[in-house]
Design a protein around this motif. Structure first.
Motif, PDB file in Angstrom:
ATOM      1  N   GLN A   1      50.973   4.133 -36.118  1.00 29.00           N
ATOM      2  CA  GLN A   1      51.676   3.543 -36.174  1.00 29.00           C
ATOM      3  C   GLN A   1      52.102   2.735 -34.774  1.00 29.00           C
ATOM      4  O   GLN A   1      52.483   1.502 -35.140  1.00 29.00           O
ATOM      5  CB  GLN A   1      53.693   4.242 -36.271  1.00 29.00           C
ATOM      6  CG  GLN A   1      53.836   4.640 -37.438  1.00 29.00           C
ATOM      7  CD  GLN A   1      55.203   5.454 -37.120  1.00 29.00           C
ATOM      8  OE1 GLN A   1      55.496   6.214 -36.079  1.00 29.00           O
ATOM      9  NE2 GLN A   1      55.629   6.359 -38.764  1.00 29.00           N
ATOM     10  N   ASP A   2      51.500   2.714 -33.415  1.00 31.53           N
ATOM     11  CA  ASP A   2      51.082   2.438 -32.868  1.00 31.53           C
ATOM     12  C   ASP A   2      50.443   1.250 -33.696  1.00 31.53           C
ATOM     13  O   ASP A   2      49.856  -0.068 -32.484  1.00 31.53           O
ATOM     14  CB  ASP A   2      50.405   2.833 -31.801  1.00 31.53           C
ATOM     15  CG  ASP A   2      51.666   3.055 -30.985  1.00 31.53           C
ATOM     16  OD1 ASP A   2      53.066   3.491 -30.983  1.00 31.53           O
ATOM     17  OD2 ASP A   2      50.432   4.544 -30.051  1.00 31.53           O
TER      18      ASP A   2
ATOM     19  N   THR B   1      40.108   0.712 -33.965  1.00 34.05           N
ATOM     20  CA  THR B   1      41.368   0.439 -33.630  1.00 34.05           C
ATOM     21  C   THR B   1      41.726   1.409 -32.393  1.00 34.05           C
ATOM     22  O   THR B   1      41.729   0.899 -31.249  1.00 34.05           O
ATOM     23  CB  THR B   1      42.382   0.134 -34.151  1.00 34.05           C
ATOM     24  OG1 THR B   1      43.128   0.664 -34.474  1.00 34.05           O
ATOM     25  CG2 THR B   1      41.752  -1.525 -35.135  1.00 34.05           C
ATOM     26  N   ARG B   2      41.498   2.528 -32.895  1.00 40.80           N
ATOM     27  CA  ARG B   2      41.980   3.718 -31.710  1.00 40.80           C
ATOM     28  C   ARG B   2      41.426   5.391 -32.240  1.00 40.80           C
ATOM     29  O   ARG B   2      41.483   5.701 -33.337  1.00 40.80           O
ATOM     30  CB  ARG B   2      43.349   3.689 -31.903  1.00 40.80           C
ATOM     31  CG  ARG B   2      44.031   4.807 -31.460  1.00 40.80           C
ATOM     32  CD  ARG B   2      46.016   5.164 -31.168  1.00 40.80           C
ATOM     33  NE  ARG B   2      46.703   3.699 -30.632  1.00 40.80           N
ATOM     34  CZ  ARG B   2      47.055   3.271 -29.925  1.00 40.80           C
ATOM     35  NH1 ARG B   2      47.353   3.743 -28.818  1.00 40.80           N
ATOM     36  NH2 ARG B   2      47.340   2.330 -30.094  1.00 40.80           N
ATOM     37  N   VAL B   3      40.844   6.438 -30.788  1.00 44.70           N
ATOM     38  CA  VAL B   3      40.821   7.423 -30.624  1.00 44.70           C
ATOM     39  C   VAL B   3      41.575   8.667 -30.417  1.00 44.70           C
ATOM     40  O   VAL B   3      42.027   7.843 -30.227  1.00 44.70           O
ATOM     41  CB  VAL B   3      38.963   7.618 -30.327  1.00 44.70           C
ATOM     42  CG1 VAL B   3      38.064   6.678 -31.699  1.00 44.70           C
ATOM     43  CG2 VAL B   3      38.842   6.892 -29.253  1.00 44.70           C
ATOM     44  N   GLY B   4      41.635   9.236 -31.125  1.00 42.30           N
ATOM     45  CA  GLY B   4      42.526   9.919 -30.538  1.00 42.30           C
ATOM     46  C   GLY B   4      41.739  11.755 -30.268  1.00 42.30           C
ATOM     47  O   GLY B   4      40.945  11.706 -31.631  1.00 42.30           O
ATOM     48  N   SER B   5      42.079  12.871 -30.274  1.00 47.60           N
ATOM     49  CA  SER B   5      41.907  14.413 -29.937  1.00 47.60           C
ATOM     50  C   SER B   5      42.851  15.367 -29.775  1.00 47.60           C
ATOM     51  O   SER B   5      43.976  15.040 -28.690  1.00 47.60           O
ATOM     52  CB  SER B   5      40.626  14.700 -28.797  1.00 47.60           C
ATOM     53  OG  SER B   5      41.215  14.529 -28.134  1.00 47.60           O
ATOM     54  N   LEU B   6      43.103  16.210 -29.926  1.00 44.50           N
ATOM     55  CA  LEU B   6      44.090  17.402 -30.339  1.00 44.50           C
ATOM     56  C   LEU B   6      43.517  18.661 -29.818  1.00 44.50           C
ATOM     57  O   LEU B   6      42.385  18.947 -30.454  1.00 44.50           O
ATOM     58  CB  LEU B   6      44.761  17.520 -31.393  1.00 44.50           C
ATOM     59  CG  LEU B   6      46.134  18.591 -30.798  1.00 44.50           C
ATOM     60  CD1 LEU B   6      47.076  18.395 -29.545  1.00 44.50           C
ATOM     61  CD2 LEU B   6      46.930  18.655 -32.287  1.00 44.50           C
TER      62      LEU B   6
END
Length: 206
Positions: free
Chosen positions: A103-104, A171-176
């Motif tokens: 959503q960002d 456009t964006r990467v993330g991790s958990l």
């Protein structure tokens, strides 16, 4: 007995290795819901009952088995104490983190999640279940998704290794950190690939 008990049981046993599924995730109502009828049938030689009574006996035994199954399924403490990974997995936390990143970067709805069946399925289900899952990025495993739809709708890509994420249009990467569900440090990585245009989510078969 063959149709209600033997066939579901054998189908579960054979389907798991043929399709590469984890057998422990597929025991349940679909395989064992009519086992109670088998026990009632086996009692016919041990009890001297009129034929009309057998239907009542079968229904009573079947009802008792279903009641026990429902009680076990609705008991979260029993599930957690069994030590299953899916009971401890931070599914909602993963889904929320992925949704925030999506959503960002776009106002379009999330239509496709690409990745391993377990993780990608959780992200879809815990975000309303409207996003189709492209399992392991393999169109043969998810034939209701086309390459053109993936290109147009964009997707969230999930992977166990950062190197397995795509680089094009990301456009964006993330991790958990999901180590709480495993015995060793474990990360789930994701990459956001926004859609080229907004459209309704891809419908997957029920």
């Amino acid at each position: 007995m063959l149709g209600l008990v033997a066939f579901p049981f054998l189908a579960t046993l054979l389907t798991a290795p043929l399709l590469g599924l984890r057998l422990q995730n597929h025991w349940g109502y679909q395989a064992l819901q009519f086992v109670g009828l088998f026990f009632a049938w086996r009692l016919r030689d041990r009890l001297d009952l009129a034929k009309a009574t057998w239907l009542v006996l079968a229904l009573a035994v079947h009802g008792a088995f279903m009641a026990l199954a429902l009680q076990s399924a609705s008991s979260a403490p029993l599930l957690a104490s069994a030590g299953r990974q899916d009971a401890r997995y931070p599914a909602q936390q993963l889904a929320d983190a992925v949704r925030r990143d999506w959503q960002d970067d776009t106002s379009c709805p999330l239509a496709i999640v690409v990745g391993p069946q377990f993780e990608a399925g959780l992200v879809s289900v815990y975000n309303g279940g409207t996003a189709a899952v492209l399992e392991d990025g393999d169109f043969a495993k998810s034939p209701w998704i086309s390459r053109a739809e993936l290109e147009r709708s964009g997707a969230v890509y999930l992977a166990a290794e950062f190197a397995d994420l795509p680089s094009r249009r990301v456009t964006r990467v993330g991790s958990l950190d999901v180590s709480v569900a495993f015995t060793a440090p474990t990360q789930v990585y994701w990459a956001i690939v926004p859609p080229l245009e907004c459209e309704s989510p891809v419908s997957s078969p029920k």
